[in-house]
Scaffold this active site. Structure first.
Site, PDB file in Angstrom:
ATOM      1  N   GLY A 312       0.940  -1.180   0.016  1.00 46.61           N
ATOM      2  CA  GLY A 312      -0.124   0.154  -0.101  1.00 46.61           C
ATOM      3  C   GLY A 312       1.037   1.079  -0.071  1.00 46.61           C
ATOM      4  O   GLY A 312       0.506   2.102  -0.570  1.00 46.61           O
ATOM      5  N   ALA A 313       1.971   1.334   1.043  1.00 49.05           N
ATOM      6  CA  ALA A 313       2.829   2.287   0.774  1.00 49.05           C
ATOM      7  C   ALA A 313       3.969   2.112   1.690  1.00 49.05           C
ATOM      8  O   ALA A 313       4.042   0.848   2.519  1.00 49.05           O
ATOM      9  CB  ALA A 313       2.078   3.519   1.950  1.00 49.05           C
ATOM     10  N   MET A 314       4.988   2.780   1.602  1.00 46.99           N
ATOM     11  CA  MET A 314       6.315   2.357   2.079  1.00 46.99           C
ATOM     12  C   MET A 314       6.997   3.558   2.688  1.00 46.99           C
ATOM     13  O   MET A 314       7.156   4.552   2.187  1.00 46.99           O
ATOM     14  CB  MET A 314       7.102   1.654   1.144  1.00 46.99           C
ATOM     15  CG  MET A 314       8.502   1.303   1.600  1.00 46.99           C
ATOM     16  SD  MET A 314       8.282   0.055   3.024  1.00 46.99           S
ATOM     17  CE  MET A 314      10.053   0.275   4.075  1.00 46.99           C
ATOM     18  N   GLU A 315       7.487   3.314   4.168  1.00 41.46           N
ATOM     19  CA  GLU A 315       8.026   4.445   4.748  1.00 41.46           C
ATOM     20  C   GLU A 315       9.609   4.757   4.643  1.00 41.46           C
ATOM     21  O   GLU A 315      10.195   5.168   5.564  1.00 41.46           O
ATOM     22  CB  GLU A 315       7.822   4.140   6.439  1.00 41.46           C
ATOM     23  CG  GLU A 315       8.791   2.773   6.882  1.00 41.46           C
ATOM     24  CD  GLU A 315       8.015   1.412   6.804  1.00 41.46           C
ATOM     25  OE1 GLU A 315       7.167   1.555   6.052  1.00 41.46           O
ATOM     26  OE2 GLU A 315       8.565   0.605   7.381  1.00 41.46           O
ATOM     27  N   HIS A 348       0.256   6.884   9.239  1.00 38.13           N
ATOM     28  CA  HIS A 348       1.024   5.348   9.476  1.00 38.13           C
ATOM     29  C   HIS A 348       2.486   5.503   8.942  1.00 38.13           C
ATOM     30  O   HIS A 348       3.588   5.311   9.633  1.00 38.13           O
ATOM     31  CB  HIS A 348       0.143   4.423   8.722  1.00 38.13           C
ATOM     32  CG  HIS A 348       0.998   3.103   8.725  1.00 38.13           C
ATOM     33  ND1 HIS A 348       0.349   1.842   9.712  1.00 38.13           N
ATOM     34  CD2 HIS A 348       2.027   2.341   8.210  1.00 38.13           C
ATOM     35  CE1 HIS A 348       1.068   0.644   9.813  1.00 38.13           C
ATOM     36  NE2 HIS A 348       2.200   1.042   8.504  1.00 38.13           N
ATOM     37  N   GLU A 349       2.743   5.937   7.826  1.00 40.57           N
ATOM     38  CA  GLU A 349       4.099   6.268   7.199  1.00 40.57           C
ATOM     39  C   GLU A 349       4.789   7.156   7.865  1.00 40.57           C
ATOM     40  O   GLU A 349       5.978   7.045   8.108  1.00 40.57           O
ATOM     41  CB  GLU A 349       4.105   6.519   5.659  1.00 40.57           C
ATOM     42  CG  GLU A 349       3.243   5.450   4.957  1.00 40.57           C
ATOM     43  CD  GLU A 349       3.484   3.956   5.221  1.00 40.57           C
ATOM     44  OE1 GLU A 349       4.795   3.813   5.414  1.00 40.57           O
ATOM     45  OE2 GLU A 349       2.429   3.280   5.074  1.00 40.57           O
ATOM     46  N   GLU A 371       5.317  -2.165  13.128  1.00 40.47           N
ATOM     47  CA  GLU A 371       3.957  -2.101  12.341  1.00 40.47           C
ATOM     48  C   GLU A 371       2.817  -1.738  13.421  1.00 40.47           C
ATOM     49  O   GLU A 371       2.077  -1.220  13.127  1.00 40.47           O
ATOM     50  CB  GLU A 371       3.890  -3.125  11.472  1.00 40.47           C
ATOM     51  CG  GLU A 371       4.897  -3.513  10.318  1.00 40.47           C
ATOM     52  CD  GLU A 371       4.638  -2.263   9.302  1.00 40.47           C
ATOM     53  OE1 GLU A 371       3.820  -1.424   9.679  1.00 40.47           O
ATOM     54  OE2 GLU A 371       5.527  -2.113   8.604  1.00 40.47           O
TER      55      GLU A 371
HETATM   56 ZN   LIG Z   1       3.751  -0.080   8.255  1.00 38.04          ZN
END
Ligand SMILES: [Zn+2]
Length: 910
Positions: A312-315, A348-349, A371
């Protein structure tokens, strides 16, 4: 990272694969005492996992990387130097480099350089840690520092991991996704989170393209032949999995300049859709800085809307990547609910920039530190930033997802060993995200939010730019609170399963009391005798009860099997008692029937109300409540004033239809649905009205779909079909919150043809509209476009990352499941070839599909197939799917007779 659930698509009466979990069980008999944990037991030092590099070899100190990336080509090239520390005299050491076309290495020490050869590792090591190579030298290296020079060439990855490319409208883009261990596909490295070093990166790219990486641009140099080299400033100390690049021919948007400069990148033409999200980034960064009392850890932040993204997304530190639909906001076509989802992903990210990026896990067995915290922080940031969004409701809903999975015998603890890369990749599941977040919330409410925050600040400062483990965190929280945090946290973190607290109100002589009993929750149909033995938790139980005009609350640590607690501050016998105040605890509770009804009547706070249906559902799933009584409970809830209650009743009825599909065709049940929901539906009407409260806007599409598809109310069905058809002529004619549901319903009912949807997909759609059209393709009926949609899936018209938007509704629809499964068997290879995923292997998630079956014949046929193809790395998903199917079959069998009686009764009552 933000994972994408298999079936992230909102589909009405099709329950998601992941949504059909277990619930509480009624193990009777006394549970033994929990194991006593020594007050200050430190975990013994953990031996290195199979996928970890030897501790006595060579460590990286600093990377200098120069990559030539032209996304129009099929390969990229690189050269670089890694400064290393040699820990002992050696001629051989290990690092990572995977799937490269060529790689040459040279090692320099004391001014003398020597070529190195790339050697093999043992077969066991290669299986645990694919991509590990041995560097072999003719002259030994002495302890001290040295430099490793490398030159390499590699293909862009075909499955959206490592360094890969994507195109749209003839323009090309390159992106990276390195978590868990795919940096090794982009450059040779020591690809393990405990190695945190600075990176000096330069990217040579076509002169017309933009380039971004973790750090700000230091300088740009033009090159011959229409290229330029972009030099970035050195990064803070980072692990390889957080390094990132972006190269593209798209839009760049400048966002707010404070607290740190924020920029956005998107494919050409989509820049304007970044504006809202960039503002959200800046506001959330300010909240995080206040919460931790620490400045944002990196000097700038870029947000990249990625065309094709497996997750979905990456930090990535300072350069967060998102799949387009989780970042871009089209003001006209994005519902409020979608906006909040985008904001949650951003929160979240950004939380990860602290949890994960600033303080990094030492090894992947503490993945939950990343997480669980990032997920918990979504609620906490929203509580501070937009309390009117009621993040506590989302928190309780996410917890339900975790509890269902956690009640299965296949559940794993939050903190779990990870030996191989395959195991690590399987560890990104709902338990790590949602159970972890729920347990953290429980701890924070038990020791108090201020002390919890103080503990987190202490932890952040102590380990900034370094690594930490769960023990470090427990220590910081324990010191800040003076409470036995480790004793309470560890059984929740280190053992699977859901506690159940039976509560009974006792009134009589003296003040009212609550009698509590602790046990393990067990859903029906699970053969797990070993698991009803122990209930190892010390449970912080918080209660609420009415007191005068207000509500009194109190907490007690349930550290044995039974306990009685006085309801302090409550005078007389209260009208109701809630054994899990605000649903902050990670446990199911059981109240005698009349007490549950009184609670449903009396309790008002949104989080507690969100828990009511979950608790009733858990009782159904454990056999404590029969379907007739459960449906009566839902029927009563349907008349609630609160639209959110009605929405929960709608969703719960959808789940019943998933377990008993014949209900959908039963005229008695159809009428029951109309009797309980239709007048509300007519009051609402099919079209959103200006200035409606958000909860009404969210209820409408769910309610209308129920009335059309289960209640068979002609006005709802015809009205939806007419609106969907009109939308195809006039895309401004449907509000974004009803578009996906109405389009899917019209498609499912055969009112929109496949060809119409296929053509719609060819247009320039903004991300939320594209997702709605894909969902409608997934809803097409057997013999009415479903086969055509499946064929389309394997071609180029549908992106790799979008497969599940179409597959999800089919996999979650019990009636079309056999047909879908027939297709799956015949198209297996073609589908797998197109799937994105961790390390390029997303097929490991497919066997979870078996959990959609709720009948023995279907399950057994699926089992026969998956047993033959035996996909390595899918063992957990498969076992969990089997457990889900077994559970669903048992709930159905347990309730069949009662449901038949209930149907006769509602007919007789007419
Ligand atoms: Zn995460």
């Amino acid at each position: 990272m933000k994972a994408v659930h298999l079936l992230a698509v909102p589909v009405l009466v099709c329950l998601s694969l992941l949504g059909l979990g277990g619930a509480p069980g009624c193990a009777s008999g006394p549970a033994p005492h929990p194991p006593e944990l020594p007050a200050d037991a430190e975990s013994p030092p953990r031996p290195l996992a199979a996928a970890q590099l030897p501790a006595d070899g060579v460590e990286p100190l600093r990377y200098h990387l120069e990559l030539s990336i032209d996304p129009r080509q099929e390969t990229f090239a690189g050269r670089g130097t890694i400064e290393i520390r040699v820990l002992r005299r050696t001629r051989r050491f290990f690092l990572h480099a995977a799937e490269m076309k060529s790689l040459s290495l040279q090692v320099e020490q004391g001014g003398r350089a020597q070529p190195a050869t790339v050697g093999r590792v043992s077969r066991e090591v290669a299986a645990a840690d694919p991509g590990r190579i041995a560097v072999e030298l003719s002259q030994p290296l002495e302890p001290g520092t040295a430099r490793l020079h490398a030159v390499w060439q590699a293909p862009f990855d075909a499955h959206l991991s490592g360094l890969y490319r994507a195109s749209e409208a003839g323009r090309w883009y390159a992106y990276t996704q390195f978590e868990v261990a795919d940096a090794r596909k982009a450059f040779p490295c020591f690809d393990e989170p405990r190695f945190k070093t600075p990176f000096e990166i330069a990217l040579t790219v076509p002169a017309t393209m933009d380039a971004a990486s973790n750090a700000p641009v230091a300088s740009v140099e033009s090159q011959e032949g229409g290229f330029k080299t972009v030099h970035f400033e050195p990064t803070a100390k980072l692990p390889t999995y957080l390094v990132a690049f972006y190269v593209g021919d798209g839009d760049v948007v400048e966002g707010p300049k404070a607290p740190v400069p924020v920029h956005g990148f998107a494919a050409k033409g989509k820049g304007p859709l970044l504006e809202e999200a960039l503002t959200m980034h800046a506001e959330l960064i300010a909240e995080l800085e206040r919460y931790f009392d620490l400045p944002f850890p990196f000097p700038k932040l870029d947000a990249v809307a990625v065309l094709e993204f497996a997750a979905g997304a990456m930090e990535n530190a300072g350069l967060i990547t998102y799949r387009e639909e989780l970042l871009l906001i089209d003001p006209k076509h994005t519902s409020e609910k979608r906006r909040r989802q985008v904001a949650a992903v951003i929160a979240h990210e950004l939380a990860h920039q602290y949890f994960g990026d600033l303080v990094t896990l030492a090894w992947w067995d503490d993945l939950w530190l990343n997480e669980s915290f990032a997920t918990w922080m979504e609620y906490e940031l929203f509580r501070l930033w937009h309390p009117e969004w009621h993040p506590e409701i989302q928190r309780v809903e996410d917890r339900a997802y975790a509890m269902r999975a956690d009640a299965l015998p296949t559940a794993r603890p939050i903190r779990r060993p990870a030996q191989t890369l395959g195991e690590i990749e399987q560890n990104f599941d709902g338990i790590v995200y949602s159970k972890g977040a729920a347990v953290l919330h429980m701890l924070s409410r038990w020791i108090g939010p201020e002390r919890f925050q103080a503990g987190l600040r202490r932890y952040m400062r102590a380990h900034a730019y370094g690594s930490a483990t769960a023990e470090d965190l427990f220590a910081a929280l324990g010191e800040a609170s003076g409470e036995a945090v480790r004793q309470v946290a560890r059984p929740f973190i280190e053992t699977p399963g859901v506690p159940e607290v039976e509560a009974k109100l006792i009134c009589g002589e003296g003040p009212p009391r609550l009698r509590l009993k602790r046990r393990r929750y067990l859903p029906l149909g699970l053969d797990a005798p070993e698991r009803d033995a122990a209930a190892p938790w010390w449970i912080p139980v918080c209660w609420a009860a009415p007191s005068g005009e207000g509500v009194a609350r109190g907490c007690v640590l349930l550290d044995r099997d039974t306990k009685e607690v006085e309801l302090e501050g409550v005078a007389g016998c209260p009208a109701w008692v809630h054994p899990n105040a605000s649903e902050s605890g990670y446990y199911y509770w059981a109240l005698p029937g009349p007490a549950l009804a009184a609670l449903a009547e009396g309790v008002r706070d949104p989080a507690s109300r969100a828990g009511l249906v979950q608790q009733a559902e858990a009782a159904l799933d454990s056999g404590r409540l029969l379907p007739g009584a459960y449906l009566d409970f839902l029927g009563a809830l349907a008349s609630s004033e609160d639209p959110r209650d009605v929405g929960r009743a709608v969703d719960a009825v959808g789940r019943m239809v998933r377990i008993w599909p014949q209900l959908k065709h039963d005229r008695r049940f159809q009428r029951w649905v109309r009797d309980h929901f239709e007048s509300r539906g007519r009051d609402l009407g099919l079209d959103p009205k200006p200035d409606e409260p958000e909860e009404v806007r969210e209820l409408r599409p769910r309610l209308m779909v129920l009335l059309a598809r289960v209640g068979r109310a002609p006005w709802a069905l015809e009205g939806i079909a007419a609106r969907a058809r009109r939308w195809l002529e006039d895309p401004e004619s449907l509000a974004p919150e009803v578009l996906p549901a109405y389009l899917s319903t019209a498609a499912a009912e055969g009112r929109i043809a496949f060809e119409t949807l296929r053509k719609a997909l060819e247009g320039r759609l903004t991300p939320p509209v594209r997702v709605a059209v894909l969902g409608a393709l997934g809803a097409l009926p057997e013999g009415g476009g479903m086969d055509e949609a499946l064929a389309l899936l394997l071609g180029d018209a549908i992106r790799k990352q979008d497969l599940f938007y179409v597959l999800g509704p089919m996999m979650g629809d019990v009636e079309r499941l056999p047909h879908f499964f027939g297709w799956l068997k015949g198209s297996w290879r073609a589908l797998v070839a197109k799937m994105p995923g961790f390390g390029g292997r997303a097929e490991v998630r497919l066997p979870a599909l078996i959990g959609s079956f709720c009948d023995e014949a279907g399950r057994d046929e699926a089992r026969a197939f998956f047993d033959t193809i035996a996909i390595e790395g899918s063992e957990r998903a498969y076992a969990e799917g089997l457990a889900r199917a077994g559970h669903c079959i048992a709930v159905r069998r347990h309730g069949d007779a009662d449901l038949a009686r209930w149907l006769s009764r509602i007919e007789a009552a007419k």
